[in-house]
Design a protein around this motif. Structure first.
Motif, PDB file in Angstrom:
ATOM      1  N   ARG A  36     -28.048 -28.187  -3.093  1.00  0.00           N
ATOM      2  CA  ARG A  36     -27.630 -28.138  -3.820  1.00  0.00           C
ATOM      3  C   ARG A  36     -28.145 -29.195  -4.645  1.00  0.00           C
ATOM      4  O   ARG A  36     -27.991 -29.132  -6.280  1.00  0.00           O
ATOM      5  CB  ARG A  36     -25.589 -28.738  -4.008  1.00  0.00           C
ATOM      6  CG  ARG A  36     -24.879 -26.920  -3.671  1.00  0.00           C
ATOM      7  CD  ARG A  36     -25.080 -26.175  -4.723  1.00  0.00           C
ATOM      8  NE  ARG A  36     -23.800 -26.392  -5.355  1.00  0.00           N
ATOM      9  CZ  ARG A  36     -23.308 -25.665  -6.200  1.00  0.00           C
ATOM     10  NH1 ARG A  36     -23.963 -24.206  -6.151  1.00  0.00           N
ATOM     11  NH2 ARG A  36     -23.138 -25.359  -7.621  1.00  0.00           N
ATOM     12  N   ASP A  37     -27.742 -30.292  -4.147  1.00  0.00           N
ATOM     13  CA  ASP A  37     -28.769 -31.536  -5.131  1.00  0.00           C
ATOM     14  C   ASP A  37     -29.935 -31.026  -5.253  1.00  0.00           C
ATOM     15  O   ASP A  37     -30.433 -31.917  -5.864  1.00  0.00           O
ATOM     16  CB  ASP A  37     -28.762 -32.097  -3.448  1.00  0.00           C
ATOM     17  CG  ASP A  37     -29.107 -33.470  -4.604  1.00  0.00           C
ATOM     18  OD1 ASP A  37     -28.416 -34.553  -5.038  1.00  0.00           O
ATOM     19  OD2 ASP A  37     -29.704 -34.859  -4.055  1.00  0.00           O
ATOM     20  N   ARG A  41     -27.706 -28.893  -8.882  1.00  0.00           N
ATOM     21  CA  ARG A  41     -26.190 -27.740  -9.880  1.00  0.00           C
ATOM     22  C   ARG A  41     -24.945 -28.747  -9.998  1.00  0.00           C
ATOM     23  O   ARG A  41     -24.674 -30.260  -9.881  1.00  0.00           O
ATOM     24  CB  ARG A  41     -25.758 -26.977  -8.385  1.00  0.00           C
ATOM     25  CG  ARG A  41     -27.258 -26.130  -8.048  1.00  0.00           C
ATOM     26  CD  ARG A  41     -27.106 -25.610  -9.326  1.00  0.00           C
ATOM     27  NE  ARG A  41     -28.698 -24.641  -8.844  1.00  0.00           N
ATOM     28  CZ  ARG A  41     -28.428 -23.464  -8.223  1.00  0.00           C
ATOM     29  NH1 ARG A  41     -27.865 -22.509  -7.695  1.00  0.00           N
ATOM     30  NH2 ARG A  41     -30.064 -21.909  -7.905  1.00  0.00           N
ATOM     31  N   PRO A  44     -20.635 -30.203  -7.820  1.00  0.00           N
ATOM     32  CA  PRO A  44     -21.577 -30.943  -6.502  1.00  0.00           C
ATOM     33  C   PRO A  44     -20.222 -30.693  -5.160  1.00  0.00           C
ATOM     34  O   PRO A  44     -20.539 -29.345  -4.046  1.00  0.00           O
ATOM     35  CB  PRO A  44     -21.629 -32.913  -6.567  1.00  0.00           C
ATOM     36  CG  PRO A  44     -20.543 -33.191  -7.704  1.00  0.00           C
ATOM     37  CD  PRO A  44     -20.138 -31.780  -8.543  1.00  0.00           C
ATOM     38  N   GLY A  47     -19.017 -26.619  -5.541  1.00  0.00           N
ATOM     39  CA  GLY A  47     -20.607 -25.993  -5.486  1.00  0.00           C
ATOM     40  C   GLY A  47     -21.181 -26.352  -3.989  1.00  0.00           C
ATOM     41  O   GLY A  47     -21.581 -24.725  -3.699  1.00  0.00           O
ATOM     42  N   VAL A  48     -20.734 -27.137  -3.436  1.00  0.00           N
ATOM     43  CA  VAL A  48     -21.014 -27.036  -2.033  1.00  0.00           C
ATOM     44  C   VAL A  48     -19.778 -26.379  -0.898  1.00  0.00           C
ATOM     45  O   VAL A  48     -20.410 -25.510  -0.109  1.00  0.00           O
ATOM     46  CB  VAL A  48     -20.973 -28.310  -1.011  1.00  0.00           C
ATOM     47  CG1 VAL A  48     -20.879 -28.425  -0.069  1.00  0.00           C
ATOM     48  CG2 VAL A  48     -22.032 -29.282  -2.205  1.00  0.00           C
ATOM     49  N   THR A  51     -21.353 -22.528  -1.628  1.00  0.00           N
ATOM     50  CA  THR A  51     -22.812 -22.612  -1.529  1.00  0.00           C
ATOM     51  C   THR A  51     -22.947 -22.178   0.045  1.00  0.00           C
ATOM     52  O   THR A  51     -23.016 -21.365   0.714  1.00  0.00           O
ATOM     53  CB  THR A  51     -23.587 -23.234  -1.409  1.00  0.00           C
ATOM     54  OG1 THR A  51     -24.012 -23.171  -2.511  1.00  0.00           O
ATOM     55  CG2 THR A  51     -24.803 -22.243  -1.231  1.00  0.00           C
TER      56      THR A  51
END
Length: 133
Positions: A36-37, A41, A44, A47-48, A51
């Motif tokens: 992600r980093d 995106r 954070p 999103g992690v 994912t």
């Protein structure tokens, strides 16, 4: 009944099983966070988890299929199953939920998850051999 009959002598302590499971979870989350980093995106934290969840679910299936709690630090008995479970299960779940599954991502995930999920088990096996010398 004696405790020898109810509990095998070679049973892995619960703290080792929990530590291996926690390591797998943390390393899969790290894989997702690094990815992600790298792609800058938004959201954070959420999103992690977005994912990571397919890979975490796949790793759980790998744990169950291999009965990894019996030998959680074994590369062959647990590591390969957890790695392949996280990879294959993760990609299938990503595809089924409309998340991106493209060849470059599959390659990166294959290598990264292998490094993470097999790597600490390989290091542990090497350290054990070194200690036993």
């Amino acid at each position: 009944m004696s405790s020898a009959k109810t509990r095998p002598a070679n049973r892995v302590p619960a703290k080792i099983v929990l530590a291996a499971a926690a390591a797998d979870i943390v390393l899969i989350l790290a894989f997702a966070a690094i990815g992600r980093d790298a792609h800058h995106r938004e959201n954070p934290v959420a999103g992690v988890f977005l994912t990571a969840w397919p890979f975490l679910a796949g790793a759980a299936l790998g744990w169950i299929a291999a009965k990894a709690w019996r030998s959680p630090l074994s590369v062959r008995r647990a590591g390969v199953a957890v790695w392949l479970g996280s990879l294959v299960g993760g990609m299938l779940l990503r595809g089924l939920t409309g998340q991106t599954v493209v060849l470059p991502f599959v390659i990166v995930a294959t290598l990264s998850l292998a490094l993470f999920l097999l790597g600490y088990r390989l290091l542990g096996a090497a350290a054990a051999k070194f200690r036993n010398r």
